[in-house]
Design a protein around this motif. Structure first.
Motif, PDB file in Angstrom:
ATOM      1  N   LYS A  21      -8.250   0.557  -5.650  1.00 34.53           N
ATOM      2  CA  LYS A  21      -7.957  -0.429  -4.630  1.00 34.53           C
ATOM      3  C   LYS A  21      -7.153   0.214  -3.509  1.00 34.53           C
ATOM      4  N   LEU A  22      -7.336  -0.325  -2.305  1.00 27.25           N
ATOM      5  CA  LEU A  22      -6.504   0.123  -1.196  1.00 27.25           C
ATOM      6  C   LEU A  22      -5.063  -0.318  -1.448  1.00 27.25           C
ATOM      7  N   ILE A  23      -4.135   0.550  -1.143  1.00 29.02           N
ATOM      8  CA  ILE A  23      -2.714   0.298  -1.412  1.00 29.02           C
ATOM      9  C   ILE A  23      -2.040  -0.143  -0.125  1.00 29.02           C
ATOM     10  N   ALA A 137      -4.165  -2.928   8.853  1.00 30.02           N
ATOM     11  CA  ALA A 137      -5.550  -2.474   8.894  1.00 30.02           C
ATOM     12  C   ALA A 137      -5.784  -1.436   7.801  1.00 30.02           C
ATOM     13  N   PRO A 138      -6.976  -1.443   7.189  1.00 25.44           N
ATOM     14  CA  PRO A 138      -7.315  -0.396   6.216  1.00 25.44           C
ATOM     15  C   PRO A 138      -7.546   0.933   6.934  1.00 25.44           C
ATOM     16  N   VAL A 139      -6.889   1.975   6.422  1.00 26.46           N
ATOM     17  CA  VAL A 139      -7.049   3.315   6.977  1.00 26.46           C
ATOM     18  C   VAL A 139      -7.031   4.293   5.805  1.00 26.46           C
ATOM     19  N   GLY A 140      -8.109   5.032   5.636  1.00 30.30           N
ATOM     20  CA  GLY A 140      -8.160   5.948   4.507  1.00 30.30           C
ATOM     21  C   GLY A 140      -8.067   5.175   3.196  1.00 30.30           C
ATOM     22  N   ASP A 231      -0.044   6.829  -3.434  1.00 28.50           N
ATOM     23  CA  ASP A 231      -0.607   7.144  -4.748  1.00 28.50           C
ATOM     24  C   ASP A 231       0.502   7.251  -5.794  1.00 28.50           C
ATOM     25  N   GLU A 232       1.584   7.902  -5.428  1.00 24.16           N
ATOM     26  CA  GLU A 232       2.680   8.098  -6.373  1.00 24.16           C
ATOM     27  C   GLU A 232       3.292   6.771  -6.806  1.00 24.16           C
ATOM     28  N   PHE A 233       3.653   5.922  -5.820  1.00 25.61           N
ATOM     29  CA  PHE A 233       4.325   4.692  -6.241  1.00 25.61           C
ATOM     30  C   PHE A 233       3.367   3.694  -6.884  1.00 25.61           C
ATOM     31  N   GLN A 234       2.084   3.755  -6.523  1.00 24.03           N
ATOM     32  CA  GLN A 234       1.137   2.846  -7.171  1.00 24.03           C
ATOM     33  C   GLN A 234       0.862   3.274  -8.608  1.00 24.03           C
ATOM     34  N   LEU A 235       0.741   4.593  -8.831  1.00 25.44           N
ATOM     35  CA  LEU A 235       0.557   5.095 -10.183  1.00 25.44           C
ATOM     36  C   LEU A 235       1.752   4.738 -11.059  1.00 25.44           C
ATOM     37  N   ALA A 236       2.942   4.923 -10.524  1.00 24.96           N
ATOM     38  CA  ALA A 236       4.143   4.580 -11.280  1.00 24.96           C
ATOM     39  C   ALA A 236       4.201   3.089 -11.579  1.00 24.96           C
TER      40      ALA A 236
END
Length: 285
Positions: A21-23, A137-140, A231-236
């Motif tokens: 999912k987009l973060i 806005a979604p970016v990357g 990525d880091e904070f979502q994985l955590a």
């Protein structure tokens, strides 16, 4: 905890095969994560949110100046005078965080002077495209979002304007290196569907403007950094929800910043790092 370590735990829990999912990312979230993962957890994940500390005078000062300038642009063009701007500081003033009424009065007068002089020099005859405008806005691999102080349109392009009231004057390097401003560019150009590359830091105490013209390459660098942090904070966060250890996933980063952390009362490591400063200590002398 490193991204590699958290990623290994994620793999064991079977998250690697899940759709990505987009973060959602704001400059504040990125800043807090870089500053201290434990503070990030307390601010954005723990529910109920642990109690925060009281107001800070420098934050009150900045908010008043922002509100006064927003209110100024809500006036008809003919009434956007330096005196009107200074008066709006008084209208929006609060004493929160100051040592007392005398100190608050000193800084109220000082802020009124900053705003007066700023409006005397600035072009306030044109209506901005946005004031305190939320862009998203979604970016990357992220959704870049946040509230922009002001968005101008000049020569057919958007310009991101950020007001600053801190103790120190700013430079071109500050404008170039601001991840927040770069994300605002990416979000604004998608949200408003207009070209946008330029960012400006308007430092009212010194009356200076520091600007930078982004390229696709410089924006891509900021985006990569934001994606890595996200990525880091979502994985955590996902690992925590799956039963991971919060102390391992969101370790403290003790340092001088603990002296003014809003969650200091809930953090033994933060209190041990040094004494708490007074709520007015970050004001200019």
């Amino acid at each position: 905890m490193s991204l590699r370590t958290v990623g290994a735990v994620q793999g064991q829990l079977g998250f690697e095969s899940m759709p990505r999912k987009l973060i959602k990312v704001t400059p504040s979230r990125l800043s807090v994560w870089a500053d201290c993962p434990r503070r990030f957890r307390m601010a954005y994940i723990d529910r109920p949110t642990p109690p925060r500390g009281g107001p800070w005078a420098h934050s009150t000062l900045g908010a008043v100046v922002h509100n006064a300038l927003k209110a100024l642009f809500d006036l008809p063009v003919g009434k956007r005078t330096p005196d009107a701007a200074a008066a709006l500081v008084g209208t929006h003033w609060k004493d929160d965080g100051f040592a007392g009424s005398e100190q608050a009065a000193t800084f109220r007068e000082r802020a009124a002077g900053w705003v007066h002089d700023y409006v005397a020099e600035a072009d306030v005859d044109h209506d901005p495209v946005g004031l305190e405008r939320w862009v998203s806005a979604p970016v990357g691999t992220i959704v870049a979002e946040g509230r922009v102080d002001r968005i101008d349109q000049r020569d057919g392009e958007l310009v991101i304007v950020d007001y600053k009231t801190g103790r120190h004057a700013l430079t071109t390097d500050d404008a170039r290196g601001s991840q927040a401003l770069a994300l605002y560019v990416l979000a604004a150009r998608r949200t408003l569907r207009r070209p946008c590359t330029k960012v400006e830091l308007h430092h009212l105490p010194s009356g200076t403007v520091s600007s930078w013209e982004h390229t696709d390459e410089s924006l891509a660098r900021h985006l990569r950094r934001a994606e890595e942090s996200a990525d880091e904070f979502q994985l955590a966060t996902d690992t925590l929800k799956a039963g991971g250890d919060p102390e391992v996933l969101f370790p403290p980063t003790p340092g001088r910043q603990c002296s003014w952390c809003d969650f200091r009362r809930n953090c033994d490591d933060g209190r041990a790092a040094g004494p708490q400063i007074e709520p007015w200590a970050m004001l200019a002398p």
